[in-house]
Design an enzyme around this catalytic site. Structure first.
Site, short mmCIF file in Angstrom:
data_model
loop_
_atom_site.label_atom_id
_atom_site.label_comp_id
_atom_site.label_asym_id
_atom_site.label_seq_id
_atom_site.Cartn_x
_atom_site.Cartn_y
_atom_site.Cartn_z
N CYS A 11 -3.65 -12.17 -4.31
CA CYS A 11 -4.32 -12.52 -5.55
C CYS A 11 -5.84 -12.48 -5.44
CB CYS A 11 -3.89 -13.91 -5.95
SG CYS A 11 -2.12 -14.11 -5.74
N ARG A 36 -8.10 -5.26 -6.90
CA ARG A 36 -7.18 -5.75 -5.87
C ARG A 36 -5.72 -5.55 -6.29
NH1 ARG A 36 -9.89 -9.39 -2.31
NH2 ARG A 36 -7.96 -10.44 -1.78
N TRP A 84 -0.82 -11.25 -7.92
CA TRP A 84 -0.05 -10.05 -7.58
C TRP A 84 1.26 -10.53 -6.99
CZ3 TRP A 84 2.33 -7.59 -3.51
CH2 TRP A 84 2.50 -6.20 -3.61
N ASN A 110 -3.87 -18.20 -3.16
CA ASN A 110 -3.55 -16.87 -2.63
C ASN A 110 -2.88 -17.10 -1.29
OD1 ASN A 110 -3.46 -14.24 -1.73
ND2 ASN A 110 -5.66 -14.10 -1.32
N GLY A 111 -1.73 -16.46 -1.05
CA GLY A 111 -1.05 -16.62 0.24
C GLY A 111 0.37 -17.09 0.06
N GLU A 498 -1.83 11.68 5.77
CA GLU A 498 -2.73 11.03 4.81
C GLU A 498 -2.65 11.72 3.44
OE1 GLU A 498 -4.22 8.38 4.51
OE2 GLU A 498 -5.85 8.70 3.09
N LYS A 502 -1.58 9.80 0.03
CA LYS A 502 -2.42 9.79 -1.19
C LYS A 502 -1.59 10.24 -2.40
CE LYS A 502 -5.22 7.77 -0.38
NZ LYS A 502 -5.57 7.30 0.91
N GLU A 505 1.03 7.50 -3.39
CA GLU A 505 0.53 6.28 -4.01
C GLU A 505 -0.13 6.54 -5.36
OE1 GLU A 505 -2.10 3.91 -1.60
OE2 GLU A 505 -3.22 5.62 -0.90
N HIS A 521 12.94 21.48 13.59
CA HIS A 521 13.93 20.55 14.14
C HIS A 521 14.65 19.77 13.05
CE1 HIS A 521 12.59 21.46 18.18
NE2 HIS A 521 11.35 21.27 17.78
N LYS A 624 -4.94 -3.70 -3.36
CA LYS A 624 -5.99 -3.15 -2.50
C LYS A 624 -5.96 -3.79 -1.12
CE LYS A 624 -9.66 -0.76 -1.46
NZ LYS A 624 -9.36 0.64 -1.04
#
Ligand code: AGP
Length: 629
Positions: A11, A36, A84, A110-111, A498, A502, A505, A521, A624
């Protein structure tokens, strides 16, 4: 019922005490923390001996609409939250703030409060009725009870907060305000982020500095298990959970407010992609000392300790993990120390062999990723040395490390990391060279020659960016694809991973990256007529004919119907006959090539997502800064 223990995870938190209207400052802070990722939001203010609060599921626009219908009173103290949810519905009732039964205490969190179930049972036994599925509400009721029992007078809310924190297990940032104290805010943190901003007669709290850099760049770091009490007149008091006084570390944020704005771009991600040449240049700036030696930001390790290192682990998550994979090629090559790269979420659970002569390099843009933080703590418990590569100054990971190298990318707001990644890669190169130099395996002139190559990277990236029009056009033709594959070898392999990440997401398209040699293979079976395959081709000057092998791999996939999209350096004519689409990048030394070859993949993913009408800056389901394990 949802799983309250995992609610309220990544959050955004904002707090304000001062002469401005807290409603505006808090709302603006929440807007700056939107990046975030969140799914509900809320605000509480204290005015005229009353606490008023509004909260709503969905984006901030929903909260703003509600605020227009049910305006809060002007106030000098306020708290705000974006939540979140990892499990359970992002509903109005689960949104923060949570209020005590009599409505006099408001808490945002938050947590994860891991022992919330037993504490909730205890509260229920005492007659408390819960109005949400969250673990946070437990802290609210406990705080209200502790406040009622605490001695009246200054410090009462902080006393109550300390008493509650001593009972909580897990990770948490808590911020509380109480109706009877219109000039006071109290916050606590354990393993979750919280920074304090200090202005002229006003104070701010934020999950990160983006919440308040428009107002002040003077900040205080809060350590583990600390409580801060902010009183508009008495100022700032920090203690540990037992009440012992603590002097918070002061620092000045070197990002300015404009850096966290879109600056004329439609999307933060576009701006951040465009900023990459500067971000790399800034990360390289001032790294050479007077004798041409490399310098890190904070090194609490002696040269002898660095010389004694016989093994390196690079530990990170997501994109930062891909930077770590590139680091392995460079650091092993330059230092001749064995390097293993590991996902932070796996690292400590497999009982890695660590000791005083192990260096663990943790990479994290945010400096708050819980998996990485826990891996770091595990490494330190085993006596390993930890070096952090991090972008966010004042965050937890660098604070807990033995040495720190800051990337100077500036604030990265878009959820998908771009400039964060390239600067992490550059930082890894510099750390490799630093170690090579300290251990005497490279002469200073050899190091300087590679640093000179690094200094050419900003221009090379700018050149790639200038030629992106055909990539944008190509992206539009790929927007309907169901699957896109990425192939690379050597340092091109992490680039392929990468590129696939990208695309997943941002565009929600199934994508996979493979080591090109592994294709035969198994994975080659998925290639069908028209399957887009993006190949990152190494320089023709790379060793052991890796280049030629990748050219063969392109032919293999093409023979099976693939539509080939080839990224190759200028002058590489071998690839021309096999490329349905050819993207050129400037000639770059083999180990440094990921810095240029990644860029077209970022642009491609961003453009495909945009063509599909998706939110590029805040993709679905993502946050984020991932502050839960
Ligand atoms: C990248 O685009 C991501 N959204 C994600 O993989 C990120 O890199 C990862 O969560 C690690 O974050 P950190 O660098 O802040 O630790």
């Amino acid at each position: 019922m949802s799983l309250p223990g995992t609610l309220g995870a990544m959050c955004g938190i904002v707090g304000y005490v001062g002469p401005q209207d807290a409603r505006d400052v808090v709302l603006e802070g929440l807007r700056r923390l939107e990046y975030r990722g969140y799914d509900s939001a809320g605000i509480a203010v204290v005015a005229d001996g009353r606490l008023s609060s509004v909260k709503k599921a969905g984006k901030l626009a929903n909260l703003e609409k509600l605020l227009a219908e049910q305006p809060l009173p002007a106030a000098t103290v306020g708290i705000g939250h974006t939540r979140w949810a990892t499990h359970g519905g992002p509903t109005d009732r689960n949104a923060h703030p949570h209020l005590s039964a009599d409505g006099s205490v408001a808490v945002i969190h938050n947590g994860i409060i891991e022992n919330f179930a037993s504490l909730r049972a205890e509260c229920e036994k005492n007659g408390v009725e819960f109005r949400s599925d969250t673990d946070t509400e437990v802290a609210t009721h406990l705080l209200a009870a502790a406040y009622a029992q605490a001695a009246e007078g200054p410090g009462r809310l902080a006393d109550a907060m300390r008493a509650v924190c001593r009972r909580l297990e897990g990770a948490f940032t808590l911020v509380a305000t109480v109706a009877t104290e219109p000039d006071t805010l109290v916050a606590a943190r354990r393993s979750s982020p919280l920074v304090v901003g200090v202005g002229d007669g006003e104070y701010f709290l934020g999950s990160d500095v983006a919440a308040f850099i428009a107002h002040t760049r003077e900040a205080r770091e809060l350590g583990q298990d600390q409580v801060v009490e902010i009183d508009r007149h008495r100022g700032l008091t920090v203690t540990d959970f037992d009440g012992g006084a603590v002097e918070p570390k002061a620092y000045t944020v070197d990002w300015d407010a404009a850096a966290a704005e879109k600056g004329g771009y439609d999307r933060f991600m576009l701006k951040e992609i465009a900023e990459q040449p500067k971000a790399i240049a800034d990360t390289l700036l001032g790294r050479l000392g007077p004798q041409g030696e490399l310098v890190l930001d904070e090194v609490r390790l002696s040269d002898q300790e660095l010389r004694d290192i016989d093994k390196i682990f690079v530990v990170a998550c997501g994109t930062a993990f891909h930077a770590g994979m590139i680091a392995k090629y460079a650091i092993e090559h330059w230092t001749r120390i064995p390097v293993e790269v590991e996902l932070a979420s796996e690292f400590r659970y497999r009982d890695p062999v660590l000791d005083r002569s192990t260096l663990v390099v943790v990479i994290s843009q945010s400096g708050e990723t819980m998996d990485t933080l826990m891996a770091l703590r595990h490494a330190r418990e085993q006596k390993a040395r930890v070096l952090a590569i991090c972008n966010a100054n004042g965050s937890t990971i660098p604070r807990e490390s033995d040495a720190v190298f800051y990337t100077h990318a500036g604030p990265e707001v878009a959820v998908a990391s771009t400039k964060g990644f390239l600067t992490q890669v550059v930082a890894c190169y510099l750390v490799g060279l630093f170690l090579a130099q300290v251990r005497g395996v490279k002469y200073e002139d050899e190091v300087s020659a590679i640093v000179a190559d690094l200094r050419r990277l900003p221009e090379a990236v700018a050149e790639v960016l200038a030629g992106m029009a055909p990539v944008r056009e190509l992206a539009r033709s790929l927007a309907g694809a169901n699957t896109i594959l990425f192939l690379g070898r050597h340092v091109g392999y992490p680039v392929a991973l990468e590129g696939a990440l990208k695309l997943k997401e941002l565009a929600y398209i199934h994508a996979e990256g493979f080591a090109a040699g592994e294709l035969k293979h198994g994975p080659i079976a998925v290639i069908d007529e028209g399957t887009p395959v993006i190949v990152i081709v190494p320089s023709p000057r790379s060793r052991e004919s890796v280049h030629d092998k990748v050219v063969s791999n392109i032919q293999e996939v093409r023979a099976r119907g693939a539509r080939t999209i080839v990224i190759a350096e200028e002058g590489d004519d071998d690839v021309v006959p096999y490329a349905d689409h050819l993207i050129r990048v400037p000639r770059t030394p083999t180990l440094l090539a990921p810095v240029v070859t990644t860029v077209p993949l970022q642009v491609l993913a961003c453009e495909i997502a945009d063509t599909r009408g998706l939110d590029v800056d805040q993709p679905r389901n993502l946050a984020k800064s991932v502050t839960v394990e």
